[in-house]
Design an enzyme around this catalytic site. Structure first.
Site, short mmCIF file in Angstrom:
data_model
loop_
_atom_site.label_atom_id
_atom_site.label_comp_id
_atom_site.label_asym_id
_atom_site.label_seq_id
_atom_site.Cartn_x
_atom_site.Cartn_y
_atom_site.Cartn_z
N SER A 9 0.86 -1.19 0.00
CA SER A 9 0.00 0.00 0.00
C SER A 9 0.89 1.23 0.00
O SER A 9 1.75 1.39 0.88
CB SER A 9 -0.87 0.01 1.26
OG SER A 9 -1.30 1.34 1.52
N HIS A 34 -1.51 -1.79 -4.03
CA HIS A 34 -2.72 -1.46 -3.28
C HIS A 34 -2.85 0.06 -3.16
O HIS A 34 -1.97 0.74 -2.63
CB HIS A 34 -2.64 -2.10 -1.89
CG HIS A 34 -3.90 -2.02 -1.10
ND1 HIS A 34 -4.96 -2.88 -1.30
CD2 HIS A 34 -4.28 -1.18 -0.11
CE1 HIS A 34 -5.93 -2.58 -0.44
NE2 HIS A 34 -5.55 -1.55 0.28
N ASP A 36 -5.07 3.10 -1.77
CA ASP A 36 -6.08 3.43 -0.76
C ASP A 36 -6.70 4.79 -1.02
O ASP A 36 -6.06 5.82 -0.79
CB ASP A 36 -5.43 3.45 0.63
CG ASP A 36 -5.13 2.04 1.14
OD1 ASP A 36 -6.06 1.23 1.16
OD2 ASP A 36 -3.97 1.78 1.49
N MET A 38 -9.37 7.55 0.03
CA MET A 38 -10.17 7.97 1.21
C MET A 38 -10.78 9.34 0.95
O MET A 38 -10.08 10.23 0.44
CB MET A 38 -9.27 8.06 2.44
CG MET A 38 -8.55 6.78 2.75
SD MET A 38 -7.53 7.00 4.22
CE MET A 38 -6.65 5.44 4.22
N HIS A 67 -8.67 0.24 -3.36
CA HIS A 67 -9.49 0.09 -2.16
C HIS A 67 -10.22 1.40 -1.92
O HIS A 67 -9.63 2.39 -1.50
CB HIS A 67 -8.55 -0.27 -0.98
CG HIS A 67 -9.25 -0.43 0.32
ND1 HIS A 67 -8.55 -0.53 1.52
CD2 HIS A 67 -10.56 -0.51 0.66
CE1 HIS A 67 -9.41 -0.67 2.52
NE2 HIS A 67 -10.63 -0.65 2.03
N MET A 69 -12.37 3.65 0.05
CA MET A 69 -12.95 3.96 1.36
C MET A 69 -13.73 5.25 1.20
O MET A 69 -13.33 6.32 1.69
CB MET A 69 -11.82 4.08 2.41
CG MET A 69 -11.26 2.71 2.79
SD MET A 69 -9.68 2.83 3.63
CE MET A 69 -8.59 2.85 2.21
N MET A 141 -10.56 -6.07 6.80
CA MET A 141 -9.78 -5.02 7.49
C MET A 141 -9.31 -5.56 8.84
O MET A 141 -10.12 -6.02 9.65
CB MET A 141 -10.63 -3.77 7.71
CG MET A 141 -11.00 -2.99 6.46
SD MET A 141 -9.62 -2.58 5.37
CE MET A 141 -8.55 -1.61 6.46
N ASP A 179 -5.89 -6.50 5.32
CA ASP A 179 -5.37 -5.13 5.21
C ASP A 179 -5.23 -4.46 6.57
O ASP A 179 -6.23 -4.22 7.25
CB ASP A 179 -6.33 -4.34 4.32
CG ASP A 179 -5.82 -2.95 3.98
OD1 ASP A 179 -4.72 -2.58 4.40
OD2 ASP A 179 -6.55 -2.23 3.26
C1 DX5 Z 1 -5.95 1.58 6.01
C2 DX5 Z 1 -5.55 1.19 4.60
C3 DX5 Z 1 -4.39 0.25 4.56
C4 DX5 Z 1 -3.13 0.80 5.14
C5 DX5 Z 1 -2.19 -0.31 5.50
O1 DX5 Z 1 -7.15 2.29 5.95
O2 DX5 Z 1 -6.63 0.55 3.95
O3 DX5 Z 1 -4.19 -0.26 3.25
O4 DX5 Z 1 -2.49 1.70 4.30
O5 DX5 Z 1 -1.10 0.26 6.12
P1 DX5 Z 1 -0.26 -0.51 7.23
O6 DX5 Z 1 0.34 -1.72 6.57
O7 DX5 Z 1 0.71 0.51 7.66
O8 DX5 Z 1 -1.23 -0.90 8.33
ZN ZN Z 2 -6.32 -0.60 2.01
#
Ligand code: DX5
Ligand code: ZN
Length: 220
Positions: A9, A34, A36, A38, A67, A69, A141, A179
């Site tokens: 990620s 990956h 993310d 948000m 992903h 969110m 998660m 994740d």
């Molecule tokens: C959290 C994200 C993850 C995150 C993982 O909301 O979906 O993908 O970046 O990061 P680490 O490996 O640092 O927990």
């Molecule tokens: Zn993620």
């Protein structure tokens, strides 16, 4: 031995040198990238969106694992498809009914893109039962979504076990991804419980030695 796939990620990567950062994990053999997304509404943080995904499109030998969110994911699916997503994972909690979930899976599939569903830490894995026949990926998660660098929650392990057993018993095809909080120890717990893809952010991108940390995800 079962093959484990890594999905780095980039949330905690150095954005000023993103190309170099991504090349590092590509060289190490990561299968997925990956991404993310948000929106500051579904989760209490804002990360990046369509322009960043567009900028990595077609550049690396990895699968773009997006992903989402975000609230109202359907509104933005087409844009994320055009930006180069290979897998689009939305949150179960972002939708209002099972009909909406089914409809969104079909909508993502209509673009020829793989569909994934993710559940937050307090959501029961059994809510996913109606979708397991047609979904391509489940993202469990193991931290509360929103931030990298949090501690892995052990309660995710029984969800992974359930999905793994159910998949075998029913001969299904969905991939099981986990994740949050993955490091050299939690990677072993998660894979033993049935995870097939490990999302790994800060343990790789904040590492002193990324090569060593990457290798330690597999070693017994
Ligand atoms: C959290 C994200 C993850 C995150 C993982 O909301 O979906 O993908 O970046 O990061 P680490 O490996 O640092 O927990
Ligand atoms: Zn993620």
């Amino acid at each position: 031995m079962k093959k484990i796939f890594i999905a780095p990620s980039i949330l905690n990567a150095d954005f000023l040198h993103l190309d170099d950062e991504i090349k590092k994990v590509e060289t190490l053999g990561a299968t997925y990238l990956h991404l993310d997304v948000m929106d500051g509404h579904f989760v209490p943080n804002i990360s990046f969106g369509i322009p960043v995904i567009e900028s990595v499109k077609g550049k690396y030998n990895m699968v773009n694992d997006v992903h989402l969110m975000i609230s109202e994911p359907k509104k933005y699916i087409e844009k994320f498809v055009r930006a180069g997503s290979d897998i689009l994972t939305f949150h179960y909690e972002a939708l209002k009914s099972d009909d909406e979930v089914n409809d969104l899976i079909d909508f993502i599939h209509s673009f020829g893109v793989k569909a994934g569903i993710s559940i937050k830490t307090n959501t029961d894995v059994k809510v996913l039962l109606p979708f397991l026949e047609k979904i391509d990926l489940i993202l469990i998660m193991s931290v509360e979504p929103g931030f990298g660098g949090q501690k892995f929650l052990l309660s995710s392990l029984e969800k992974l076990e359930f999905l793994s057993i159910y998949k075998k018993e029913n001969n299904l095809k969905y991939l099981i991804e986990v994740d949050g909080g993955i490091n050299n120890e939690t990677s072993k717990l998660a894979t033993k419980a049935g995870a097939e893809i490990l999302v790994c952010g800060s343990y790789l991108f904040k590492a002193k030695n990324i090569k060593e940390n990457y290798a330690s995800l597999f070693e017994e």
